[in-house]
Design an enzyme around this catalytic site. Structure first.
Site, PDB file in Angstrom:
ATOM      1  N   HIS A 134      11.304 -18.799 -16.457  1.00 12.89           N
ATOM      2  CA  HIS A 134      12.190 -19.007 -17.461  1.00 12.89           C
ATOM      3  C   HIS A 134      13.539 -19.022 -16.674  1.00 12.89           C
ATOM      4  O   HIS A 134      14.067 -18.802 -15.770  1.00 12.89           O
ATOM      5  CB  HIS A 134      12.169 -17.851 -18.364  1.00 12.89           C
ATOM      6  N   SER A 188      17.120 -26.990 -26.584  1.00 20.80           N
ATOM      7  CA  SER A 188      17.217 -27.729 -27.902  1.00 20.80           C
ATOM      8  C   SER A 188      18.455 -26.951 -28.699  1.00 20.80           C
ATOM      9  O   SER A 188      19.015 -27.645 -29.545  1.00 20.80           O
ATOM     10  CB  SER A 188      15.919 -27.137 -29.055  1.00 20.80           C
ATOM     11  N   ASP A 248       5.352 -19.323 -24.409  1.00 24.48           N
ATOM     12  CA  ASP A 248       4.304 -20.328 -24.315  1.00 24.48           C
ATOM     13  C   ASP A 248       3.090 -20.110 -23.908  1.00 24.48           C
ATOM     14  O   ASP A 248       2.134 -20.800 -24.407  1.00 24.48           O
ATOM     15  CB  ASP A 248       4.948 -22.046 -23.855  1.00 24.48           C
ATOM     16  N   ARG A 263       8.477 -11.774 -26.551  1.00 23.47           N
ATOM     17  CA  ARG A 263       7.807 -12.947 -27.418  1.00 23.47           C
ATOM     18  C   ARG A 263       6.497 -13.318 -26.899  1.00 23.47           C
ATOM     19  O   ARG A 263       5.485 -13.145 -27.757  1.00 23.47           O
ATOM     20  CB  ARG A 263       8.603 -14.025 -27.584  1.00 23.47           C
ATOM     21  N   HIS A 313      10.510 -27.455 -21.647  1.00 27.24           N
ATOM     22  CA  HIS A 313      10.896 -26.485 -22.903  1.00 27.24           C
ATOM     23  C   HIS A 313       9.793 -26.400 -23.623  1.00 27.24           C
ATOM     24  O   HIS A 313       8.608 -26.124 -23.506  1.00 27.24           O
ATOM     25  CB  HIS A 313      12.031 -27.273 -23.313  1.00 27.24           C
TER      26      HIS A 313
HETATM   27  N1  NMX Z   1       5.088 -22.960 -11.864  1.00 23.80           N
HETATM   28  C1  NMX Z   1       5.615 -23.695 -10.532  1.00 23.80           C
HETATM   29  N2  NMX Z   1       6.924 -23.733 -10.052  1.00 23.80           N
HETATM   30  C2  NMX Z   1       7.766 -23.266 -10.835  1.00 23.80           C
HETATM   31  C3  NMX Z   1       7.580 -22.413 -12.072  1.00 23.80           C
HETATM   32  C4  NMX Z   1       6.227 -22.551 -12.623  1.00 23.80           C
HETATM   33  N3  NMX Z   1       5.827 -21.869 -13.612  1.00 23.80           N
HETATM   34  N4  NMX Z   1       8.704 -21.954 -12.381  1.00 23.80           N
HETATM   35  C5  NMX Z   1       9.690 -22.549 -11.734  1.00 23.80           C
HETATM   36  N5  NMX Z   1       9.000 -23.190 -10.623  1.00 23.80           N
HETATM   37  C6  NMX Z   1       9.822 -23.544  -9.421  1.00 23.80           C
HETATM   38  C7  NMX Z   1      10.850 -24.807 -10.125  1.00 23.80           C
HETATM   39  O1  NMX Z   1      10.014 -25.895 -10.341  1.00 23.80           O
HETATM   40  C8  NMX Z   1      11.739 -24.839  -8.871  1.00 23.80           C
HETATM   41  O2  NMX Z   1      11.339 -25.442  -7.658  1.00 23.80           O
HETATM   42  P1  NMX Z   1      11.968 -26.475  -6.955  1.00 23.80           P
HETATM   43  O3  NMX Z   1      13.129 -25.984  -6.420  1.00 23.80           O
HETATM   44  O4  NMX Z   1      10.982 -27.172  -5.994  1.00 23.80           O
HETATM   45  O5  NMX Z   1      12.639 -27.653  -8.146  1.00 23.80           O
HETATM   46  C9  NMX Z   1      11.857 -23.315  -8.474  1.00 23.80           C
HETATM   47  O6  NMX Z   1      10.617 -22.739  -9.044  1.00 23.80           O
HETATM   48  C10 NMX Z   1      13.132 -22.740  -8.780  1.00 23.80           C
HETATM   49  O7  NMX Z   1      12.997 -22.680 -10.532  1.00 23.80           O
HETATM   50  P2  NMX Z   1      13.680 -21.418 -11.363  1.00 23.80           P
HETATM   51  O8  NMX Z   1      15.085 -21.180 -10.962  1.00 23.80           O
HETATM   52  O9  NMX Z   1      12.726 -20.174 -11.005  1.00 23.80           O
HETATM   53  O10 NMX Z   1      13.486 -21.811 -12.736  1.00 23.80           O
HETATM   54  P3  NMX Z   1      14.400 -22.988 -13.617  1.00 23.80           P
HETATM   55  O11 NMX Z   1      15.254 -21.860 -14.364  1.00 23.80           O
HETATM   56  O12 NMX Z   1      14.820 -24.002 -12.824  1.00 23.80           O
HETATM   57  O13 NMX Z   1      13.246 -23.463 -14.646  1.00 23.80           O
HETATM   58  C11 NMX Z   1      11.642 -23.540 -16.077  1.00 23.80           C
HETATM   59  C12 NMX Z   1      12.831 -22.859 -15.772  1.00 23.80           C
HETATM   60  C13 NMX Z   1      11.095 -22.554 -17.503  1.00 23.80           C
HETATM   61  C14 NMX Z   1      11.796 -24.999 -16.599  1.00 23.80           C
HETATM   62  C15 NMX Z   1      10.323 -23.227 -14.938  1.00 23.80           C
HETATM   63  O14 NMX Z   1      10.085 -21.924 -14.828  1.00 23.80           O
HETATM   64  C16 NMX Z   1       9.045 -24.066 -15.357  1.00 23.80           C
HETATM   65  O15 NMX Z   1       9.085 -25.080 -15.237  1.00 23.80           O
HETATM   66  N6  NMX Z   1       8.309 -23.436 -15.956  1.00 23.80           N
HETATM   67  C17 NMX Z   1       6.958 -23.946 -16.490  1.00 23.80           C
HETATM   68  C18 NMX Z   1       7.148 -24.761 -17.770  1.00 23.80           C
HETATM   69  C19 NMX Z   1       7.274 -23.554 -18.881  1.00 23.80           C
HETATM   70  O16 NMX Z   1       6.665 -22.793 -19.241  1.00 23.80           O
HETATM   71  N7  NMX Z   1       8.460 -23.857 -19.794  1.00 23.80           N
HETATM   72  C20 NMX Z   1       8.539 -23.349 -21.018  1.00 23.80           C
HETATM   73  C21 NMX Z   1       9.973 -22.348 -21.097  1.00 23.80           C
HETATM   74  C22 NMX Z   1      10.223 -21.478 -22.332  1.00 23.80           C
HETATM   75  N8  NMX Z   1      10.320 -22.638 -23.483  1.00 23.80           N
HETATM   76  O17 NMX Z   1       9.526 -22.357 -24.351  1.00 23.80           O
HETATM   77  O18 NMX Z   1      11.286 -23.584 -23.359  1.00 23.80           O
HETATM   78  C1  MLT Z   2      13.711 -21.049 -25.863  1.00 25.92           C
HETATM   79  O1  MLT Z   2      13.018 -20.294 -26.876  1.00 25.92           O
HETATM   80  O2  MLT Z   2      14.445 -22.156 -26.003  1.00 25.92           O
HETATM   81  C2  MLT Z   2      13.119 -21.087 -24.410  1.00 25.92           C
HETATM   82  O3  MLT Z   2      12.683 -19.711 -24.062  1.00 25.92           O
HETATM   83  C3  MLT Z   2      14.036 -21.637 -23.452  1.00 25.92           C
HETATM   84  C4  MLT Z   2      15.189 -20.947 -23.125  1.00 25.92           C
HETATM   85  O4  MLT Z   2      15.711 -19.815 -23.663  1.00 25.92           O
HETATM   86  O5  MLT Z   2      15.867 -21.367 -22.235  1.00 25.92           O
END
Ligand code: NMX
Ligand code: MLT
Length: 435
Positions: A318, A241, A373, A327, A271
């Site tokens: 994350h 964002s 979250d 947080r 996100h």
């Molecule tokens: N559950 C299952 N798989 C996961 C999760 C999770 N919570 N977190 C990461 N992975 C997987 C990810 O999908 C990826 O799989 P693949 O290689 O098959 O595509 C692998 O682990 C490596 O990912 P990372 O490098 O650990 O994470 P990345 O930096 O790519 O993504 C998020 C970060 C936040 C997108 C990821 O951890 C996620 O999808 N979390 C769940 C959604 C979430 O809680 N998002 C909120 C973030 C905070 N916010 O407010 O924005």
């Molecule tokens: C945020 O607050 O924007 C989330 O934790 C996602 C991020 O920092 O990448």
């Protein structure tokens, strides 16, 4: 200075000088190498943005102008002694880098209230959508309608000099921040309540007023809203964002246009929409077992079921953090103080023990720990804000407090149009073969 504008105006020449010196003397200093992993991996770990308000350390988490969340809780003015920081306090801190006095914060509260009037056509634009439209769609539509009053757009068309770009950006950013709660509250009341607007209360601060306009007046909920807005305001510049707002404003799109774009990114389930997904997922667990009191084995099974169906565990992981999000921790502390016996809070606590080892076992998740979250929904639910589809709107209102200040600084520092270079697949393969 009692008012934020005068305080900022004094600071701008000093910051301009600092940036000028960096450009002249250190323009060629390297900040790291760009690797193939970065190009193919969502630019993780690539330092490529200037962001003044905050920075995220992988181990320690967020610092707002150098201050951790506990520092902010200790030092920033609150509504009552020992209370949670007022969102106005964090806004002042993010914009100026200085801890405001209570008088400065009160004056900012007053300024925001005086800017908060929302034109009627904004509500009408929202009304044009079906009530069934997602709250984020309705909210962003309201923000686009607010854009009609952009000072930046008006003044730019009248030939405003570049050195003064920051001035209408300040006006737009402050008006946007001030008006968002009324728009967001309207969306909530339209979809989930009687559709009647609850007017702003002249005696309340920003966070309390937002809760009040939603229809919540419990003093504990007001405190939670102040904390919620403060901790969601900023998370350095690279999150989807904030980065979107910075990018979209770089060709001089005004703060409304930039922020509406930011909200569209926030509405993605990886996100900001994750807060909605977390409560939906927690509810699905309770529905499956018929009770929130679930054994560790049952929880493990449910998590495996989620993963094997190809879904992520929402609220965990994350892009930058490699430890539990502070947080999350401060919301947990709030819950331990105010709602320790709430069954959903207890389920969230149990998930924190059960989820990380399972994610670690997958062998690919870089951060198995809970993020912001994972916690917010159960607190909101406890205070009666049970409609999880609305949760990302709360995140959106809060994020304006981090984005607004950076957009002002972007213009004050003359930040250019953002235009990184891309590469074709063939060229990438070619370069790799030669490496
Ligand atoms: N559950 C299952 N798989 C996961 C999760 C999770 N919570 N977190 C990461 N992975 C997987 C990810 O999908 C990826 O799989 P693949 O290689 O098959 O595509 C692998 O682990 C490596 O990912 P990372 O490098 O650990 O994470 P990345 O930096 O790519 O993504 C998020 C970060 C936040 C997108 C990821 O951890 C996620 O999808 N979390 C769940 C959604 C979430 O809680 N998002 C909120 C973030 C905070 N916010 O407010 O924005
Ligand atoms: C945020 O607050 O924007 C989330 O934790 C996602 C991020 O920092 O990448």
């Amino acid at each position: 200075n009692l008012d934020l504008y005068s305080e900022l105006k004094e600071l701008i020449p000093e910051y301009q000088e600092r940036v000028k010196k960096l450009k002249i003397n250190y323009g060629k200093v390297e900040l790291g190498n760009i690797t193939v992993d970065m190009v193919l991996g969502g630019m993780r770990g690539m330092t490529a943005l200037l962001w003044l308000g905050s920075a995220v350390d992988p181990e320690e988490g967020i610092r707002f102008r150098g201050m951790t969340i506990p520092d902010c809780q200790k030092s920033l003015p609150a509504a009552k002694p020992g209370g949670e920081p007022l969102p106005e306090s964090i806004l002042w801190l993010l914009l100026t880098g200085k801890i405001p006095s209570k008088e400065q914060v009160d004056s900012l509260s007053q300024e925001l209230r005086s800017r908060a009037t929302v034109p009627d056509y904004v509500f009408k634009a929202i009304d044009a959508l079906p009530v069934s439209a997602h709250p984020m769609t309705q909210f962003t539509t309201g923000v686009m309608a607010l854009q009609v009053q952009s000072e930046f757009q008006k003044q730019h068309q009248s030939g405003l000099a570049k050195a003064r770009y920051w001035e209408p950006t300040y006006e737009d950013s402050m008006n946007l921040i001030a008006r968002l709660p009324a728009v967001a509250a309207y969306v909530y009341r339209r979809i989930f309540k009687d559709g009647k607007i609850i007017p702003l209360d002249e005696s309340l601060d920003y966070g309390a007023n937002y809760a009040h306009m939603l229809g919540f007046d419990d003093p504990q909920m007001l405190e939670f809203m102040r904390l919620y807005i403060t901790i969601h305001s900023d998370h350095e510049g690279g999150n989807v964002s904030s980065h979107t707002a910075h990018l979209v404003s770089s060709p001089l799109a005004d703060p409304y246009l930039a922020f509406a774009a930011a909200l569209n990114g926030l509405a993605g389930p990886l996100h900001g929409l994750a807060n909605q997904e977390v409560l939906r997922w927690i509810r699905s667990i309770v529905a499956e077992f018929g009770t929130p009191h679930i054994s560790t084995e049952e929880l493990k099974d449910y998590i495996h079921k989620t993963l094997s169906s190809g879904q992520v565990v929402p609220g965990y992981g994350h892009g930058v953090l490699r430890k539990t999000d502070p947080r999350y921790t401060c919301q947990r502390e709030f819950a331990l103080k105010h709602l320790p016996d709430d069954p959903l809070f207890q389920l969230v606590s149990k998930l924190k023990e059960v989820v990380p080892p399972i994610l670690l076992q997958l062998g690919k998740v870089k951060n198995p720990w809970p993020n912001v979250d994972a916690h917010s929904g159960v607190l909101l639910n406890y205070y009666g804000l049970t409609e999880e589809n609305y949760y990302t709107v709360l995140f959106g209102v809060s994020r304006s407090i981090g984005v607004g200040p950076q957009l002002i600084w972007d213009r004050a520092l003359g930040m250019p149009l953002e235009r990184p270079k891309s590469i074709t697949l063939e060229k990438l393969e070619d370069l790799c073969k030669k490496a």
